[in-house]
Write a protein that holds these residues in place. Sequence first.
Motif, mmCIF file in Angstrom:
data_model
loop_
_atom_site.group_PDB
_atom_site.id
_atom_site.type_symbol
_atom_site.label_atom_id
_atom_site.label_comp_id
_atom_site.label_asym_id
_atom_site.label_seq_id
_atom_site.Cartn_x
_atom_site.Cartn_y
_atom_site.Cartn_z
ATOM 1 N N SER A 83 0.754 -1.238 -0.053
ATOM 2 C CA SER A 83 -0.008 0.013 0.107
ATOM 3 C C SER A 83 1.038 1.276 -0.229
ATOM 4 N N VAL A 84 0.206 2.511 -0.282
ATOM 5 C CA VAL A 84 1.140 3.878 -0.134
ATOM 6 C C VAL A 84 1.546 3.805 1.346
ATOM 7 N N ALA A 85 0.890 3.390 2.092
ATOM 8 C CA ALA A 85 1.189 3.701 3.627
ATOM 9 C C ALA A 85 2.556 2.704 4.065
ATOM 10 N N ASP A 86 2.514 1.445 3.377
ATOM 11 C CA ASP A 86 3.534 0.426 3.426
ATOM 12 C C ASP A 86 4.678 0.985 2.652
ATOM 13 N N LEU A 87 4.843 1.532 1.574
ATOM 14 C CA LEU A 87 5.811 2.067 0.946
ATOM 15 C C LEU A 87 6.587 3.257 1.801
ATOM 16 N N GLY A 88 5.557 3.907 2.159
ATOM 17 C CA GLY A 88 6.172 5.305 2.725
ATOM 18 C C GLY A 88 6.976 4.728 4.230
ATOM 19 N N ALA A 89 6.169 3.907 4.690
ATOM 20 C CA ALA A 89 6.815 3.534 6.179
ATOM 21 C C ALA A 89 8.214 2.892 5.965
ATOM 22 N N ALA A 90 8.201 1.953 4.873
ATOM 23 C CA ALA A 90 9.456 1.381 4.575
ATOM 24 C C ALA A 90 10.603 2.271 4.220
ATOM 25 N N MET A 134 4.264 11.932 -5.188
ATOM 26 C CA MET A 134 5.358 11.571 -6.070
ATOM 27 C C MET A 134 4.311 10.535 -7.145
ATOM 28 N N GLU A 135 3.792 9.564 -6.623
ATOM 29 C CA GLU A 135 3.079 8.594 -7.629
ATOM 30 C C GLU A 135 2.120 9.651 -8.555
ATOM 31 N N ASN A 136 1.673 10.565 -8.309
ATOM 32 C CA ASN A 136 0.927 11.391 -9.165
ATOM 33 C C ASN A 136 1.582 12.415 -10.087
ATOM 34 N N GLY A 137 2.950 12.358 -9.887
ATOM 35 C CA GLY A 137 3.674 13.498 -10.352
ATOM 36 C C GLY A 137 3.551 14.950 -10.211
ATOM 37 N N GLN A 138 3.101 15.198 -8.975
ATOM 38 C CA GLN A 138 2.809 16.541 -8.413
ATOM 39 C C GLN A 138 3.785 17.078 -7.987
ATOM 40 N N ILE A 139 5.071 16.608 -7.813
ATOM 41 C CA ILE A 139 6.294 17.146 -7.086
ATOM 42 C C ILE A 139 7.346 16.735 -7.783
ATOM 43 N N SER A 140 8.344 17.389 -7.782
ATOM 44 C CA SER A 140 9.673 16.878 -7.868
ATOM 45 C C SER A 140 10.370 16.492 -6.738
ATOM 46 N N PRO A 141 10.586 15.124 -6.643
ATOM 47 C CA PRO A 141 11.291 14.668 -5.248
ATOM 48 C C PRO A 141 12.671 14.796 -5.244
ATOM 49 N N SER A 142 13.179 15.026 -4.050
ATOM 50 C CA SER A 142 14.724 15.249 -4.040
ATOM 51 C C SER A 142 15.413 13.652 -4.452
ATOM 52 N N LEU A 143 16.553 13.748 -4.446
ATOM 53 C CA LEU A 143 17.450 12.601 -4.877
ATOM 54 C C LEU A 143 17.443 11.847 -3.726
ATOM 55 N N SER A 144 17.318 12.202 -2.396
ATOM 56 C CA SER A 144 17.479 11.406 -1.247
ATOM 57 C C SER A 144 16.089 10.609 -0.989
ATOM 58 N N SER A 145 14.970 11.327 -1.461
ATOM 59 C CA SER A 145 13.698 10.487 -1.555
ATOM 60 C C SER A 145 13.579 9.615 -2.697
ATOM 61 N N ILE A 146 14.132 9.789 -3.673
ATOM 62 C CA ILE A 146 14.141 8.720 -4.861
ATOM 63 C C ILE A 146 14.757 7.444 -4.439
ATOM 64 N N SER A 147 16.145 8.099 -3.729
ATOM 65 C CA SER A 147 16.784 7.041 -3.288
ATOM 66 C C SER A 147 16.088 6.056 -2.450
ATOM 67 N N ALA A 148 15.439 6.644 -1.437
ATOM 68 C CA ALA A 148 14.897 5.919 -0.239
ATOM 69 C C ALA A 148 13.790 4.852 -0.869
ATOM 70 N N ILE A 149 12.967 5.320 -1.793
ATOM 71 C CA ILE A 149 11.876 4.795 -2.443
ATOM 72 C C ILE A 149 12.349 3.567 -3.302
ATOM 73 N N ALA A 150 13.805 3.886 -3.984
ATOM 74 C CA ALA A 150 14.242 2.674 -4.665
ATOM 75 C C ALA A 150 14.716 1.549 -3.724
ATOM 76 N N ASN A 151 15.377 2.186 -2.519
ATOM 77 C CA ASN A 151 15.694 1.011 -1.424
ATOM 78 C C ASN A 151 14.553 0.193 -0.995
ATOM 79 N N ALA A 152 13.583 1.023 -0.886
ATOM 80 C CA ALA A 152 12.290 0.418 -0.199
ATOM 81 C C ALA A 152 11.560 -0.632 -1.279
ATOM 82 N N LEU A 153 11.796 -0.403 -2.326
ATOM 83 C CA LEU A 153 11.434 -1.466 -3.468
ATOM 84 C C LEU A 153 12.522 -2.309 -3.725
ATOM 85 N N ASN A 154 13.516 -2.213 -3.370
ATOM 86 C CA ASN A 154 14.820 -3.124 -3.564
ATOM 87 C C ASN A 154 14.820 -3.014 -5.262
ATOM 88 N N VAL A 155 14.947 -2.017 -5.712
ATOM 89 C CA VAL A 155 15.408 -2.008 -6.866
ATOM 90 C C VAL A 155 16.448 -0.690 -7.285
#
Length: 201
Positions: A34-41, A52-73
């Motif tokens: 869920s969105v909450a699961d990904l956010g927590a991870a 971020m998923e709706n393309g409403q913001i330009s996320p920072s590199l640190s946020s993108i890196s955190a999302i990638a790590n949480a998704l293991n990609v």
Amino acid sequence: MLNTASNAPVDDKRTLERALGHQIRLLRRERDLSVADLGAAAGISPGMVSKMENGQISPSLSSISAIANALNVPITALFSAFEERRDCSFVKRGRGVVIERRGTKVGHIYELLGAGLRGELVLEPYLITLEDDAEAYMGFRHAGVEFIYMLTGEVIYRHADQDYHLKPGDALMFDAQALHGPAKHLKTPMTYLSVIVYPRD
């Protein structure tokens, strides 16, 4: 805002952000998160993940890196859906394609200077040469708008029931659905640039 020196609207769509958001959502759903699961991870608020998923913001590199790590990609996997292509056509001098347009008369040489661009409009730029033996012809008619820029020579160019005396440096733009064409050749050989624009089928 970019200064384009044109009245054309600037393409201000968040193409990259939307592609990034689409990929994040796709990978999240593949993992049944869920969105909450990904956010927590990732240590990011659910609201931020949603933006971020709706393309409403330009996320920072640190946020993108955190999302990638949480998704293991790897981070690059988040951008795999992004492909921003801007077409370009380059033709060297004298290398345009010489073609015969419908209705072309003797002594009319059409050199196509570019083609192949995608989009809702078709743009056909021609370098037109009228030789000494060129025949006058006012029977051209086609969809779209045509722009003519006179380079050499002189001509009386007719559009509908109006004649225009064109000399080097003169320009003429008109609705190409009306009958048009060179009515009287005053000085040959002559050359002019013709750009035709019409909607793609």
